[in-house]
Write a protein that holds these residues in place. Structure first.
Motif, PDB file in Angstrom:
ATOM      1  N   ARG A   1      -5.805  -5.645   3.040  1.00  0.00           N
ATOM      2  CA  ARG A   1      -4.341  -5.506   3.076  1.00  0.00           C
ATOM      3  C   ARG A   1      -3.868  -4.519   2.007  1.00  0.00           C
ATOM      4  O   ARG A   1      -2.969  -3.710   2.249  1.00  0.00           O
ATOM      5  N   ALA A   2      -4.448  -4.571   0.817  1.00  0.00           N
ATOM      6  CA  ALA A   2      -4.078  -3.637  -0.250  1.00  0.00           C
ATOM      7  C   ALA A   2      -4.392  -2.198   0.164  1.00  0.00           C
ATOM      8  O   ALA A   2      -3.612  -1.270  -0.095  1.00  0.00           O
ATOM      9  N   TYR A   3      -5.513  -2.008   0.824  1.00  0.00           N
ATOM     10  CA  TYR A   3      -5.885  -0.677   1.297  1.00  0.00           C
ATOM     11  C   TYR A   3      -4.883  -0.182   2.344  1.00  0.00           C
ATOM     12  O   TYR A   3      -4.465   0.983   2.317  1.00  0.00           O
ATOM     13  N   ALA A   4      -4.466  -1.091   3.246  1.00  0.00           N
ATOM     14  CA  ALA A   4      -3.490  -0.717   4.270  1.00  0.00           C
ATOM     15  C   ALA A   4      -2.152  -0.336   3.622  1.00  0.00           C
ATOM     16  O   ALA A   4      -1.509   0.640   4.031  1.00  0.00           O
ATOM     17  N   ILE A   5      -1.735  -1.087   2.605  1.00  0.00           N
ATOM     18  CA  ILE A   5      -0.484  -0.766   1.896  1.00  0.00           C
ATOM     19  C   ILE A   5      -0.605   0.596   1.222  1.00  0.00           C
ATOM     20  O   ILE A   5       0.315   1.418   1.253  1.00  0.00           O
ATOM     21  N   TRP A   6      -1.755   0.848   0.594  1.00  0.00           N
ATOM     22  CA  TRP A   6      -1.998   2.123  -0.079  1.00  0.00           C
ATOM     23  C   TRP A   6      -1.903   3.284   0.917  1.00  0.00           C
ATOM     24  O   TRP A   6      -1.283   4.315   0.635  1.00  0.00           O
ATOM     25  N   LEU A   7      -2.467   3.093   2.118  1.00  0.00           N
ATOM     26  CA  LEU A   7      -2.399   4.136   3.137  1.00  0.00           C
ATOM     27  C   LEU A   7      -0.961   4.330   3.641  1.00  0.00           C
ATOM     28  O   LEU A   7      -0.528   5.459   3.871  1.00  0.00           O
ATOM     29  N   GLU A   8      -0.227   3.225   3.835  1.00  0.00           N
ATOM     30  CA  GLU A   8       1.155   3.302   4.316  1.00  0.00           C
ATOM     31  C   GLU A   8       2.047   4.067   3.342  1.00  0.00           C
ATOM     32  O   GLU A   8       2.982   4.755   3.754  1.00  0.00           O
TER      33      GLU A   8
ATOM     34  N   GLY B   1      -2.717   5.423  -9.125  1.00  0.00           N
ATOM     35  CA  GLY B   1      -2.217   4.617 -10.232  1.00  0.00           C
ATOM     36  C   GLY B   1      -1.367   3.428  -9.819  1.00  0.00           C
ATOM     37  O   GLY B   1      -0.758   2.795 -10.669  1.00  0.00           O
ATOM     38  N   ARG B   2      -1.306   3.084  -8.560  1.00  0.00           N
ATOM     39  CA  ARG B   2      -0.483   1.951  -8.112  1.00  0.00           C
ATOM     40  C   ARG B   2      -1.348   0.841  -7.530  1.00  0.00           C
ATOM     41  O   ARG B   2      -0.868  -0.021  -6.793  1.00  0.00           O
TER      42      ARG B   2
ATOM     43  N   HIS C   1      -0.292  -2.602  -5.382  1.00  0.00           N
ATOM     44  CA  HIS C   1      -0.755  -2.814  -4.019  1.00  0.00           C
ATOM     45  C   HIS C   1      -1.533  -4.125  -3.908  1.00  0.00           C
ATOM     46  O   HIS C   1      -1.392  -4.863  -2.920  1.00  0.00           O
ATOM     47  N   TRP C   2      -2.351  -4.410  -4.900  1.00  0.00           N
ATOM     48  CA  TRP C   2      -3.128  -5.650  -4.895  1.00  0.00           C
ATOM     49  C   TRP C   2      -2.195  -6.865  -4.945  1.00  0.00           C
ATOM     50  O   TRP C   2      -2.387  -7.834  -4.207  1.00  0.00           O
ATOM     51  N   ALA C   3      -1.163  -6.807  -5.785  1.00  0.00           N
ATOM     52  CA  ALA C   3      -0.208  -7.920  -5.905  1.00  0.00           C
ATOM     53  C   ALA C   3       0.552  -8.120  -4.589  1.00  0.00           C
ATOM     54  O   ALA C   3       0.751  -9.259  -4.140  1.00  0.00           O
TER      55      ALA C   3
ATOM     56  N   ALA D   1       1.142 -11.280   0.434  1.00  0.00           N
ATOM     57  CA  ALA D   1       1.179 -11.289   1.898  1.00  0.00           C
ATOM     58  C   ALA D   1       0.111 -12.211   2.476  1.00  0.00           C
ATOM     59  O   ALA D   1       0.379 -12.983   3.406  1.00  0.00           O
ATOM     60  N   VAL D   2      -1.094 -12.169   1.939  1.00  0.00           N
ATOM     61  CA  VAL D   2      -2.188 -13.001   2.437  1.00  0.00           C
ATOM     62  C   VAL D   2      -1.909 -14.475   2.145  1.00  0.00           C
ATOM     63  O   VAL D   2      -2.161 -15.338   2.991  1.00  0.00           O
ATOM     64  N   GLN D   3      -1.362 -14.779   0.970  1.00  0.00           N
ATOM     65  CA  GLN D   3      -1.028 -16.167   0.650  1.00  0.00           C
ATOM     66  C   GLN D   3       0.079 -16.686   1.576  1.00  0.00           C
ATOM     67  O   GLN D   3       0.046 -17.838   1.998  1.00  0.00           O
TER      68      GLN D   3
END
Length: 102
Positions: A12-19, A25-26, A30-32, A37-39
């Motif tokens: 999910r973090a990777y998908a956010i990074w791509l979006e 540096g973010r 993205h991880w947070a 979202a997963v929780q």
């Protein structure tokens, strides 16, 4: 945290990074976001499972289908039985066979 949940957060973090256009540096942001979202997904799924465990099981039983529109034989309404005397059923004339010519 299980490996499966961590992998879902990573994906999910990777998908956010791509979006967001792959900014540098973010990664912590993205991880947070992904973790949140997963929780939230996990909480919704857990609630759905809890509701389905306690929901009553309802069996749907269909009424038998009517196979014909014909009225049953010999059924006379009470008013008709008093008004009209019962007639004997009509007899059919027997069929005759054709003569066989040789």
């Amino acid at each position: 945290m299980s490996v499966d949940v961590e992998q879902r957060i990573r994906d999910r973090a990777y998908a956010i990074w791509l979006e967001e256009g792959c900014p540098h540096g973010r990664d912590a942001d993205h991880w947070a976001q992904a973790e949140h979202a997963v929780q939230a997904e996990h909480a919704v799924l857990a609630e759905a499972v809890a509701v389905s465990d306690h929901a009553p099981v309802v069996a749907v039983v269909k009424a038998p289908r009517k196979t014909t529109n014909a009225k049953p034989r010999g059924v006379v309404k009470p008013a008709e039985a008093e008004a009209v005397p019962a007639e004997p059923p009509k007899t059919r004339k027997p069929r005759t066979r054709k003569a066989v010519t040789a």
